[in-house]
Scaffold this active site. Sequence first.
Site, PDB file in Angstrom:
ATOM      1  N   HIS A   1     -46.706 -92.452 -71.882  1.00 54.07           N
ATOM      2  CA  HIS A   1     -46.230 -91.600 -70.653  1.00 54.07           C
ATOM      3  C   HIS A   1     -47.247 -91.623 -69.707  1.00 54.07           C
ATOM      4  CE1 HIS A   1     -43.413 -89.139 -73.406  1.00 54.07           C
ATOM      5  NE2 HIS A   1     -43.234 -90.219 -73.364  1.00 54.07           N
TER       6      HIS A   1
ATOM      7  N   GLU B   1     -34.933 -86.514 -73.932  1.00 56.58           N
ATOM      8  CA  GLU B   1     -35.880 -86.156 -74.753  1.00 56.58           C
ATOM      9  C   GLU B   1     -36.855 -85.216 -74.380  1.00 56.58           C
ATOM     10  OE1 GLU B   1     -38.201 -88.421 -78.596  1.00 56.58           O
ATOM     11  OE2 GLU B   1     -38.964 -89.116 -76.580  1.00 56.58           O
ATOM     12  N   GLU B   2     -37.514 -85.371 -73.224  1.00 57.66           N
ATOM     13  CA  GLU B   2     -38.460 -84.517 -72.478  1.00 57.66           C
ATOM     14  C   GLU B   2     -37.832 -83.395 -72.086  1.00 57.66           C
ATOM     15  OE1 GLU B   2     -41.401 -85.469 -73.375  1.00 57.66           O
ATOM     16  OE2 GLU B   2     -40.894 -87.195 -73.916  1.00 57.66           O
TER      17      GLU B   2
ATOM     18  N   GLU C   1     -38.811 -94.028 -82.267  1.00 58.51           N
ATOM     19  CA  GLU C   1     -39.712 -93.129 -81.489  1.00 58.51           C
ATOM     20  C   GLU C   1     -41.003 -94.005 -81.076  1.00 58.51           C
ATOM     21  OE1 GLU C   1     -39.765 -90.206 -80.267  1.00 58.51           O
ATOM     22  OE2 GLU C   1     -37.710 -89.368 -81.144  1.00 58.51           O
TER      23      GLU C   1
END
Length: 680
Positions: free
Chosen positions: A130, A27-28, A54
Site C-alpha cells: 500500500h 476493499e479499503e 489477498e
Amino acid sequence: MLEVLRVLSVSSEALHHAVIFLFNGAEENVLQASHGFITQHPWASLIRAFINLEAAGVGGKELVFQTGPENPWLVQAYVSAAKHPFASVVAQEVFQSGIIPSDTDFRIYRDFGNIPGIDLAFIENGYIYHTKYDTADRILTDSIQRAGDNILAVLKYLATSDMLPSSSKYRHGNMVFFDVLGLCVIAYPSRVGVILNCMVVTAVALYLGRKLLRPKHKTDTYRKDFFCALGITLISWFTSLVTVLILAVFVSLIGQSLSWYSHFYVSVCLYGTAAVAKIILIHTLAKKFYYVNASDRYLGEVFFDTSLCVHCVSLTALTYRGLCSAFISAVWVAFPLLTKLCVHKDLKQHGARGKFIAFYLLGMFIPYLYALYLIWAVFEMFTPILGRSGSEIPPDVVLASLLAGCTMTLSSYFISFVYLAESTRKTLLALTTVCAVTLLLVCGGAFFPYSSQPASPKPKRVFLQHVTRTFHGLDGNVTKRDSGIWINGFDYTGMSHITPHIPEINDTIRAHCEEDAPLCGFPWYLPVHFLIRKNWYLPAPEVSPGDPAHFRLVSKEQTPWDSVKLTFEATGPSHMSFYVRTHKGSTLSQWSLGNGTPVTSKGGDYFVFYSHGLQASAWRFWIEVQVSEERPEGMVTVAIAAHYLSGEDKKSSELDALREKFPDWTFPSAWVCTYSLFVF
C-alpha cells in the site's frame, strides 16, 4: 485471476460446477463490494465455496491463513490439489485472534453469506504494501506462476468435487493443517489431534512418573533436583525476558526505536544475543554455586526432563483451550522424548561424546527445522507490520518479546549442554560483546530505520489531512473554527526523524484532544484513534472544496417509548465519516444503520463509514437517543467528516508544498477534508 480464467475457458476438461470470478474493489471502504455482492447479488445464494485472494505484502509465497469455518473437506481439497503448498493453522488462529489489525473479504463471505472458503495472501515484503512502491513489476514472475499453479489446481478440484453441492453436510469440526517446508501438507481433524496430544502427554507422564514416583529412598535427590531445575529454568526465562525488555524500553526512550526495521540482523544481535546470554549465565551460575557436586551427565538429564515437562504443560494447556496450534508443542515433546530414549544408553555408557551429540542433533532436527521455518514466516509477516502499528505500541518491546520467546523455545533442549560443557566463559563473552557493540551503535544512531533504496525500499508512512474544523454549540452557533494540516505517523517514532527535514513539524504543534468531541474532534478516516494518539496539527489556511459537504437535522421527535429520534441528512463527497458521542444520562438505543443495533468503537464513541458512487441522493438516516436525565449540555454530540480523495478537491497548495518537503524515504498520503460538529 485473468490467466486462471483464460486457462479454464480453453480447457477441454469438463467442470461439474459453475465458477464465478469476482473482481471486486472497495476493499479499503470497509469491504463494501464483497458485502454488496454476497448480500444483494442473485447468484450469491448459489455459491457453495470460495477462494479469496489477498495480499499483506508484495509477492513471495501465498499463505493459506484461513479456512472453513468447520469444513474439513476444503482443507483436504487444498492438501490434495495444491502443487506448492504453504499453509498453517497457526496463521489462522493468530489472525482470527485479532492480534493483526486487518480484515479480509473472507469474513464478509463467512458471516453474511454463511459460505465456507479458503483465504490466502502474499506475505513477503510487506514494507512496501500500500505504498507508491507497491507496483506489479516488483512481483516476481515465479510468485505469479506459483500462485497460479496452486489456485488453478485447487479450483479445478473444487469444480469437479462431488462434495460441493451439499457442502453443508460435511461441516464437522476444525482441522489441524501445516505444510512441511513447502513440500506437502499434513492435515487431520482436530479431534484426532486431541487424541494424539493426549497420547504424547501420557507418554511423558509415564516417562517422568517412572522417575519421580520411585520408592522414596531412590528418588529424593532426583525429585528435589528436578523441581530445582524447573525453578532455575523458569527464572532463566523470566530474567531473559526482563533483560531484553529493559533494553527495548531503553532504546525506545532514547529515540532509537525501529533501528532494526531496515536491518533485521540488528534485532538479533541486540535482543537475541542478550536473551541467549542471560539464559546461559543463569544456568552457569546454578552449575557453579548450586550443583557443586553433581555429575555433568546427571544434570544434563535433569534439565532435559525439565524442558520436556515445560513443553508438555504447554501442550496440555493449548489442547485444553481447543487450539489446533497445539501440534507444535506435540512435535516439541514427541521427537525429543524419542531421541532421549534412543540415546540414553549411549550417554550413560560413554558420556557426551561425538556419537551422542550426532544422534542427539539428528533426533532434534525435525522440531528445530520446523520451528525455524515457522519463525521465519512469523518475522516475515510481523516485522513490516510493526512499522505501521501506531504510536502507542513500542515495536522494540514487541520484537524483543518475540525474540526472547523464540530463544526460550530453541534453547530449551540445549540447556543441558551448559552442564555437559566444561566452560561457557568464551560463549558468554562473545554474546555479551556482540550485544554491547550493537547497543552502542544503536544508541549512536548508526542504523537508520527507513530506506529509499530502489531495490529494497522501506518507507515511513505518513498521513496528511488539510482540514477545516467547525464546532457548533447547543444553540447552533459556531463556537470554534480552525484550519490546519493534521499529521499522523504510522509508527512509534512519530515525527522525530521528520523534524530535521521539516522544522515546522515539531512538538510545539502537537495536536490536542478535544475532550468533549467524539474521537478527539479530528477527521479519522477509520476508527484507529486508540492506536495513533500522537499527532500534529500545523496551522494552515481554510480549505474550500468545490463540492462542499452539507449536514442538517431534518427532524427531532419524541417517540411513544420516551426516546428522542433525530433524523439527519448529509450530502458531500464519495467518502464521509460520521461520529456520535452520547452525553451523561443518555444512551444510543437504535439507529437506521446496519442491523439497527448501535456498536461502539474502542473508547465508547460511535463511528460510521459512508461512501457512495458518482450519482447518489442525499444520505438520510436517524438515530434514537434514550434520555434518562435532562442535562444543560444536551444529550448527544455528532460530527461528520468529508474526505476528498480524488479530483481537484483532493489538493491544496499548502498540502502540496508540505508534501514536497518530505524526504524520499517517506510515503506521505495526502487529501483535503472538512469536519463539522453539532450538539443536540
